[in-house]
Enzyme design. Structure first.
Site, PDB file in Angstrom:
ATOM      1  N   LYS A  14      -6.480  -5.548   7.828  1.00 34.55           N
ATOM      2  CA  LYS A  14      -4.907  -6.235   7.998  1.00 34.55           C
ATOM      3  C   LYS A  14      -4.219  -4.932   8.612  1.00 34.55           C
ATOM      4  O   LYS A  14      -3.309  -5.417   9.519  1.00 34.55           O
ATOM      5  CB  LYS A  14      -4.447  -7.026   6.578  1.00 34.55           C
ATOM      6  CG  LYS A  14      -5.175  -7.864   5.896  1.00 34.55           C
ATOM      7  CD  LYS A  14      -4.951  -8.393   5.023  1.00 34.55           C
ATOM      8  CE  LYS A  14      -4.754  -6.973   3.342  1.00 34.55           C
ATOM      9  NZ  LYS A  14      -6.127  -6.582   2.892  1.00 34.55           N
ATOM     10  N   ARG A  89      -0.597 -13.556  -2.348  1.00 34.29           N
ATOM     11  CA  ARG A  89      -1.876 -13.026  -2.558  1.00 34.29           C
ATOM     12  C   ARG A  89      -2.501 -13.517  -4.316  1.00 34.29           C
ATOM     13  O   ARG A  89      -3.458 -13.349  -4.731  1.00 34.29           O
ATOM     14  CB  ARG A  89      -1.932 -11.406  -2.942  1.00 34.29           C
ATOM     15  CG  ARG A  89      -2.699 -10.871  -2.393  1.00 34.29           C
ATOM     16  CD  ARG A  89      -2.123  -9.034  -3.426  1.00 34.29           C
ATOM     17  NE  ARG A  89      -3.002  -8.060  -2.595  1.00 34.29           N
ATOM     18  CZ  ARG A  89      -2.272  -7.359  -2.115  1.00 34.29           C
ATOM     19  NH1 ARG A  89      -1.915  -6.681  -0.839  1.00 34.29           N
ATOM     20  NH2 ARG A  89      -4.086  -6.225  -1.557  1.00 34.29           N
ATOM     21  N   ARG A 128     -11.740   5.586   3.710  1.00 34.71           N
ATOM     22  CA  ARG A 128     -10.186   5.332   4.007  1.00 34.71           C
ATOM     23  C   ARG A 128      -9.938   6.594   3.060  1.00 34.71           C
ATOM     24  O   ARG A 128      -8.562   7.442   3.090  1.00 34.71           O
ATOM     25  CB  ARG A 128      -9.567   4.139   3.889  1.00 34.71           C
ATOM     26  CG  ARG A 128      -8.011   3.518   3.807  1.00 34.71           C
ATOM     27  CD  ARG A 128      -7.926   2.290   3.665  1.00 34.71           C
ATOM     28  NE  ARG A 128      -7.484   2.212   2.738  1.00 34.71           N
ATOM     29  CZ  ARG A 128      -7.144   0.537   2.599  1.00 34.71           C
ATOM     30  NH1 ARG A 128      -6.813  -0.653   3.665  1.00 34.71           N
ATOM     31  NH2 ARG A 128      -6.401   0.274   1.975  1.00 34.71           N
ATOM     32  N   ARG A 134      -3.865   7.413  -0.209  1.00 34.23           N
ATOM     33  CA  ARG A 134      -3.660   6.289  -1.042  1.00 34.23           C
ATOM     34  C   ARG A 134      -4.123   6.672  -2.974  1.00 34.23           C
ATOM     35  O   ARG A 134      -5.703   6.827  -3.111  1.00 34.23           O
ATOM     36  CB  ARG A 134      -4.118   4.792  -1.024  1.00 34.23           C
ATOM     37  CG  ARG A 134      -2.814   4.101   0.106  1.00 34.23           C
ATOM     38  CD  ARG A 134      -2.758   3.211   0.716  1.00 34.23           C
ATOM     39  NE  ARG A 134      -3.595   2.014  -0.577  1.00 34.23           N
ATOM     40  CZ  ARG A 134      -3.782   1.062   0.022  1.00 34.23           C
ATOM     41  NH1 ARG A 134      -3.450   0.460   1.098  1.00 34.23           N
ATOM     42  NH2 ARG A 134      -3.753   0.001  -1.072  1.00 34.23           N
ATOM     43  N   ARG A 146      -9.869  -3.423  -7.619  1.00 35.24           N
ATOM     44  CA  ARG A 146      -9.011  -4.657  -5.704  1.00 35.24           C
ATOM     45  C   ARG A 146      -9.957  -5.353  -5.418  1.00 35.24           C
ATOM     46  O   ARG A 146      -9.939  -6.788  -5.336  1.00 35.24           O
ATOM     47  CB  ARG A 146      -8.422  -3.431  -5.306  1.00 35.24           C
ATOM     48  CG  ARG A 146      -7.585  -2.751  -6.308  1.00 35.24           C
ATOM     49  CD  ARG A 146      -7.286  -1.349  -5.135  1.00 35.24           C
ATOM     50  NE  ARG A 146      -6.862  -1.417  -3.414  1.00 35.24           N
ATOM     51  CZ  ARG A 146      -7.357  -0.874  -2.557  1.00 35.24           C
ATOM     52  NH1 ARG A 146      -7.831   0.829  -3.126  1.00 35.24           N
ATOM     53  NH2 ARG A 146      -6.735  -0.621  -1.448  1.00 35.24           N
TER      54      ARG A 146
HETATM   55  P1  AMP Z   1      -1.492  -3.244  -0.036  1.00 37.32           P
HETATM   56  O1  AMP Z   1      -1.261  -1.803   0.886  1.00 37.32           O
HETATM   57  O2  AMP Z   1      -2.069  -4.335   0.505  1.00 37.32           O
HETATM   58  O3  AMP Z   1      -4.000  -3.140  -0.394  1.00 37.32           O
HETATM   59  O4  AMP Z   1      -1.619  -3.120  -1.517  1.00 37.32           O
HETATM   60  C1  AMP Z   1      -1.712  -2.287  -2.620  1.00 37.32           C
HETATM   61  C2  AMP Z   1      -1.372  -3.006  -3.740  1.00 37.32           C
HETATM   62  O5  AMP Z   1       0.071  -3.067  -4.302  1.00 37.32           O
HETATM   63  C3  AMP Z   1      -1.981  -4.080  -4.568  1.00 37.32           C
HETATM   64  O6  AMP Z   1      -3.515  -3.678  -5.106  1.00 37.32           O
HETATM   65  C4  AMP Z   1      -1.144  -4.613  -5.335  1.00 37.32           C
HETATM   66  O7  AMP Z   1      -1.160  -3.755  -7.006  1.00 37.32           O
HETATM   67  C5  AMP Z   1       0.074  -4.308  -5.165  1.00 37.32           C
HETATM   68  N1  AMP Z   1       0.387  -5.611  -4.273  1.00 37.32           N
HETATM   69  C6  AMP Z   1       0.504  -5.928  -2.676  1.00 37.32           C
HETATM   70  N2  AMP Z   1       0.804  -6.552  -2.153  1.00 37.32           N
HETATM   71  C7  AMP Z   1       1.190  -7.322  -3.346  1.00 37.32           C
HETATM   72  C8  AMP Z   1       1.378  -9.162  -3.748  1.00 37.32           C
HETATM   73  N3  AMP Z   1       1.497  -9.929  -2.643  1.00 37.32           N
HETATM   74  N4  AMP Z   1       1.699  -9.327  -4.785  1.00 37.32           N
HETATM   75  C9  AMP Z   1       0.762  -8.561  -5.767  1.00 37.32           C
HETATM   76  N5  AMP Z   1       0.883  -7.309  -6.026  1.00 37.32           N
HETATM   77  C10 AMP Z   1       0.756  -6.623  -4.318  1.00 37.32           C
END
Ligand code: AMP
Length: 191
Positions: A14, A89, A128, A134, A146
């Site tokens: 994404k 999400r 990654r 991260r 996750r």
């Molecule tokens: P990502 O970079 O999209 O993989 O997001 C990393 C982490 O941020 C996720 O595992 C959640 O802990 C938090 N996070 C990101 N977007 C959301 C969302 N829309 N709702 C809740 N938590 C989020």
């Protein structure tokens, strides 16, 4: 406005694909994960709140996430449209986004869902972990959580947009360029 939800499990591509599409279509990229990470780095109150959830691979509570997203959209009054990456999400987030956009006379144009088999996702996340820096990429148990959270809370969001006839499934396997081209043809079909 062209408002796209770029959807898919962790490791689907994404972030990479959003970065490519925003230039082509002049859209604003809103990645809730990136915004949370910037807040953690900046040691803001929001960052402190989000950190414990993110470190475990759990979702930050809806109320906090929705409020933050609204503020980010409102911070770009000049935008010709948005790519929402990592948001919504949960179903409540999707409902809140619809209401919020409607209040501005806007709507989601389409959800583009990147389809990648689970084995490939695990392999991409493993690779990654070596470069992303991260903390939530570093431990297999966190990655596992996750993926479980995705299946339990996030996967149903696809059905939400399918019901609105806005879902477009995109093959997320192959070269980055090939995937970008597939996304562009789906988007061009909307214009
Ligand atoms: P990502 O970079 O999209 O993989 O997001 C990393 C982490 O941020 C996720 O595992 C959640 O802990 C938090 N996070 C990101 N977007 C959301 C969302 N829309 N709702 C809740 N938590 C989020």
């Amino acid at each position: 406005m062209l408002n796209l939800v770029l959807f898919g499990p962790p490791g689907a591509g994404k972030g990479t694909q959003s970065a490519r599409l925003i230039h082509h279509y002049q859209l604003v990229h809103l990645s809730t994960g990136d915004i949370f990470r910037a807040n953690i780095k900046g040691e803001t109150e929001l960052g402190k709140l989000a950190q414990s959830y993110m470190a475990q691979g759990n979702l930050v509570p809806d109320e906090v996430t929705i409020k933050m997203l609204r503020q980010e959209v409102e911070a770009h009054p000049e935008a010709q449209g948005f790519i929402f990456d990592g948001f919504p999400r949960t179903i409540p987030q999707a409902e809140a986004l619809d209401l919020f956009l409607a209040s501005m006379g806007e709507a989601i144009s389409a959800m583009l869902s990147l389809e990648v088999p689970e084995e490939e996702l695990r392999e991409r996340l493993r690779l990654r972990a070596e470069t992303s820096g991260r903390p939530d990429d570093a431990q297999p148990e966190i990655i596992q959580n996750r993926i479980a959270v995705y299946q339990r809370e996030t996967a149903p969001v696809k059905g939400f947009y399918a019901q609105q006839q806005k879902l477009s499934e995109i093959d997320g396997m192959g070269s980055m360029d090939a995937i970008t081209e597939r996304l562009k043809s789906a988007i061009d079909g909307l214009l």
